[in-house]
Design an enzyme around this catalytic site. Sequence first.
Site, PDB file in Angstrom:
ATOM      1  N   GLU A 107     -30.953   5.016  -3.015  1.00  0.00           N
ATOM      2  CA  GLU A 107     -29.875   4.788  -3.977  1.00  0.00           C
ATOM      3  C   GLU A 107     -28.542   5.342  -3.486  1.00  0.00           C
ATOM      4  O   GLU A 107     -27.593   5.467  -4.252  1.00  0.00           O
ATOM      5  CB  GLU A 107     -30.245   5.393  -5.322  1.00  0.00           C
ATOM      6  CG  GLU A 107     -31.452   4.706  -5.952  1.00  0.00           C
ATOM      7  CD  GLU A 107     -31.831   5.258  -7.312  1.00  0.00           C
ATOM      8  OE1 GLU A 107     -32.136   4.444  -8.207  1.00  0.00           O
ATOM      9  OE2 GLU A 107     -31.826   6.493  -7.475  1.00  0.00           O
ATOM     10  N   TYR A 119     -15.943  16.202 -27.091  1.00  0.00           N
ATOM     11  CA  TYR A 119     -16.285  16.506 -25.700  1.00  0.00           C
ATOM     12  C   TYR A 119     -16.821  15.280 -24.971  1.00  0.00           C
ATOM     13  O   TYR A 119     -16.625  15.131 -23.757  1.00  0.00           O
ATOM     14  CB  TYR A 119     -17.264  17.677 -25.623  1.00  0.00           C
ATOM     15  CG  TYR A 119     -16.557  18.990 -25.836  1.00  0.00           C
ATOM     16  CD1 TYR A 119     -15.819  19.576 -24.818  1.00  0.00           C
ATOM     17  CD2 TYR A 119     -16.572  19.609 -27.084  1.00  0.00           C
ATOM     18  CE1 TYR A 119     -15.142  20.765 -25.018  1.00  0.00           C
ATOM     19  CE2 TYR A 119     -15.896  20.794 -27.293  1.00  0.00           C
ATOM     20  CZ  TYR A 119     -15.178  21.367 -26.262  1.00  0.00           C
ATOM     21  OH  TYR A 119     -14.492  22.538 -26.471  1.00  0.00           O
TER      22      TYR A 119
END
Length: 212
Positions: A79, A125
Amino acid sequence: MTAVLSEETKLRDQIAAVGKSIFDRGLTFGSTGNISARLSTGELLMTPTNASLGSLEPERLSRFSAEGVHSGGDKPTKEAFLHQCMYCQQKMSGAVVHLHSTYAVAASILADVDPEDVLPPLTAYYVMRVGSLPLVPYFPPGDKALAKAVAEKAKSSHAVLLANHGPVVAGKTLLDAQYATEELEETAKLFLLLRGHALRPLTPEQRAVLKS
């Protein structure tokens, strides 16, 4: 040369520490997930294939040239291209974290999410650390066609969610990428816990203030 070696040694140790933290808290498991970070030279350090993030050996991390060629260390994860295409689109990024974290993967499997932005802005957040989360269509692991799909979505977001797979998140530093990935996972958890309930996400005006 000494300064470069010192930078690399510190970054190798930091990757191992972040990997262990992520693993110990159950955000990844087995040999899933991978982490990369970019040196000031443009070279990349990346977790190798078949390595558990909980027991990384700093000296065995895969190393790539600034051009993306494997140049040292253990065999890289298949990956690796996911990380490289994130760096190509997010030029200011210094690190990328890719996990198969449970709640984010669960959200990536749902049929009724918005593919342009999977998770609603539930907390301040999340908005500050993630912002938007486009869904990348499913491709088999290691399929190079996935790189093109990720690169397209990464033009407008430093975090993407791979369908039936997991998140890929870039950050200016390794800690930025780690914290954003963790915030994404917690927001996915909240999203799933709240399904079936009326939501009160942050308004566009509230989001704008956080981004200003």
